[in-house]
Motif scaffolding. Structure first.
Motif, PDB file in Angstrom:
ATOM      1  N   GLY A   1       0.798  -1.225   0.000  1.00 45.77           N
ATOM      2  CA  GLY A   1       0.000   0.000   0.000  1.00 45.77           C
ATOM      3  C   GLY A   1       0.821   1.260   0.000  1.00 45.77           C
ATOM      4  O   GLY A   1       0.358   2.316   0.470  1.00 45.77           O
TER       5      GLY A   1
ATOM      6  N   GLU B   1       4.047   6.706 -11.379  1.00 41.53           N
ATOM      7  CA  GLU B   1       3.508   7.696 -10.455  1.00 41.53           C
ATOM      8  C   GLU B   1       4.151   9.068 -10.612  1.00 41.53           C
ATOM      9  O   GLU B   1       3.605  10.079 -10.166  1.00 41.53           O
TER      10      GLU B   1
ATOM     11  N   LYS C   1       0.377   9.174  -0.733  1.00 33.33           N
ATOM     12  CA  LYS C   1      -0.613  10.209  -1.039  1.00 33.33           C
ATOM     13  C   LYS C   1      -1.282  10.720   0.238  1.00 33.33           C
ATOM     14  O   LYS C   1      -1.533  11.929   0.394  1.00 33.33           O
ATOM     15  N   THR C   2      -1.576   9.812   1.165  1.00 28.57           N
ATOM     16  CA  THR C   2      -2.185  10.199   2.441  1.00 28.57           C
ATOM     17  C   THR C   2      -1.256  11.105   3.230  1.00 28.57           C
ATOM     18  O   THR C   2      -1.680  12.115   3.812  1.00 28.57           O
TER      19      THR C   2
ATOM     20  N   ASP D   1       1.897   3.432  -2.398  1.00 25.43           N
ATOM     21  CA  ASP D   1       1.448   4.610  -3.162  1.00 25.43           C
ATOM     22  C   ASP D   1       0.318   5.346  -2.454  1.00 25.43           C
ATOM     23  O   ASP D   1       0.310   6.580  -2.375  1.00 25.43           O
ATOM     24  N   GLN D   2      -0.643   4.587  -1.920  1.00 29.73           N
ATOM     25  CA  GLN D   2      -1.754   5.225  -1.221  1.00 29.73           C
ATOM     26  C   GLN D   2      -1.298   5.862   0.075  1.00 29.73           C
ATOM     27  O   GLN D   2      -1.741   6.955   0.442  1.00 29.73           O
ATOM     28  N   GLN D   3      -0.388   5.197   0.790  1.00 37.13           N
ATOM     29  CA  GLN D   3       0.146   5.756   2.028  1.00 37.13           C
ATOM     30  C   GLN D   3       0.879   7.071   1.761  1.00 37.13           C
ATOM     31  O   GLN D   3       0.737   8.045   2.491  1.00 37.13           O
TER      32      GLN D   3
END
Length: 407
Positions: free
Chosen positions: A61, A85, A67-68, A63-65
């Motif tokens: 996870g 990305e 962004k967060t 990439d999502q982390q």
């Protein structure tokens, strides 16, 4: 000590004075790679008492982390960034311009391979340094081909198909080629080899509905429909290429350098019979193109210590830092001088896959790379499984991307 995030590990690599600036680094490394990253960062930390280096590992996870963390203003100072990305981070000015920090002979930015570093450049500025890469090539079992009495080189698509036909007819291998249900590594090179493209030159329009792309998909569909190819976890009873080749379920599979260490460690006997093509096959009038997968170390736009963050990126991607990771054989170094080391003469699978670099295209289609790839591969999957024709699938993908993503 920093608090570890759920699903992550955070490691403070030294305990310097509280007034010493901290540089945080983050990656998705696992196993040996994680150990090497930790060691390199620790050595940098010890050699630079003016900074504290904190390392955060996010094996899933990522990439999502990231962004967060950006949304909350807590992003790391330096982190892994894939070519897929990179455009959105560069376009949104979320990265530090490395250009002024690498314009000196000591770093040797000119030694980086052009079609790798270009994936991390935007409007004349450099925002990340590719730490490694791999082209996608064709691994094949030479013993199977010899048993079938067929060619062991594939100059053209027809040569490749003929070899698969011979193996199916003359050996016990039921599915001579293996690929994924959403065959990114297999399908995209076929499109480029046939002179097709995903987007037009300025990236404003999807052109995957072209005759060239339709022909590429039809070639793959014909292999599958004629029983010359099978999908992982369906006709092929394993879920990726290394065990498919290593356990003799198939004769050929397309993939990158990540196959090599798994094959050598888990299937040493079979690996002795495996070869990597020295150049990719092509159709009449086509080109020897393939896919390049690359990841950079990139600095955030606003680290407290910009010079320190840039210095860490340089240390991770200079000759010494890059070789510490590349010599494990899991990926190739993005410096030509390192590829010329004797190490690759002794590793023919890696040496041959490195030869495919010149005809490689980074996996990058602008700000919406992920959505574009997902749309194309979803249509490809439907076509290969028999739900659609090659013509309808590619024209549908083109329409969806132009109307819903690029509009």
């Amino acid at each position: 000590m920093a608090t570890a995030l759920t699903g992550c590990s955070t490691n403070v690599l030294s305990q310097s004075a509280s007034t010493t600036p901290t540089i945080s680094a983050s990656s998705w490394a696992t196993g040996t790679e994680d150990e090497i990253v930790t060691r390199i960062l620790s050595e940098y930390d010890q050699a630079h008492p003016e900074v504290n280096v904190v390392y955060q590992n996010i094996p899933s996870g990522f990439d999502q982390q990231l962004k967060t963390e950006y949304a909350g203003g807590t992003e790391p100072d330096v982190f892994y960034l894939s070519a897929e990305e990179a455009p959105q981070y560069m376009e949104n000015e979320a990265l530090l311009d490395m250009t002024p920090y690498i314009q000196n002979a000591a770093y040797n930015v000119d030694g980086l391979i052009d079609n790798l570093i270009s994936a991390f450049q935007h409007q004349g500025k450099t925002y990340g340094i590719p730490k490694d890469y791999t082209p996608v090539g064709i691994y094949y079992n030479e013993a199977h081909l010899q048993k079938a009495g067929t060619k062991t080189t594939f100059d053209t698509w027809d040569d490749f198909r003929t070899a698969l036909e011979d193996v199916k007819r003359k050996t016990e291998i039921e599915y001579p080629l293996a690929f994924n249900s959403e065959p990114r590594e297999t399908f995209l090179p076929l499109v480029w080899q046939n002179g097709g493209a995903v987007l037009n030159e300025d990236g404003t329009e999807c052109v995957i509905g072209s005759t060239e792309a339709i022909e590429a998909l039809q070639f793959l569909m014909d292999l599958y429909d004629d029983g010359l190819a099978g999908m992982y976890s369906a006709e092929i009873p394993v879920d990726w290429g290394a065990p498919a080749l290593g356990e003799n379920h198939t004769t050929a599979a397309m993939g990158g350098a990540w196959f090599v260490s798994a094959l050598q460690e888990e299937y040493p006997e079979t690996t002795k019979s495996l070869q990597m093509v020295k150049r990719m096959p092509k159709p009449p009038g086509g080109e020897r193109a393939t896919l390049l997968l690359t990841t950079a170390w990139a600095p955030s736009a606003t680290p407290t210590d910009k010079k320190g963050a840039a210095g860490l990126v340089k240390a991770l991607t200079n000759q010494q830092g890059m070789w510490a990771w590349a010599k494990t054989g899991t990926a190739l170094p993005s410096r030509q001088s390192l590829l010329e080391r004797n190490f690759y003469n002794k590793q023919p699978l890696l040496g041959n896959i490195a030869n495919l670099t010149e005809g490689g295209y980074p996996l990058q289609f602008g700000l919406n790379t992920g959505r574009i790839i997902d749309t194309v591969l979803s249509e490809v999957e439907g076509a290969v499984s028999g739900d659609n024709s090659a013509d309808s699938a590619m024209k549908s993908a083109e329409r969806l991307i132009n109307n819903n993503i690029l509009s």
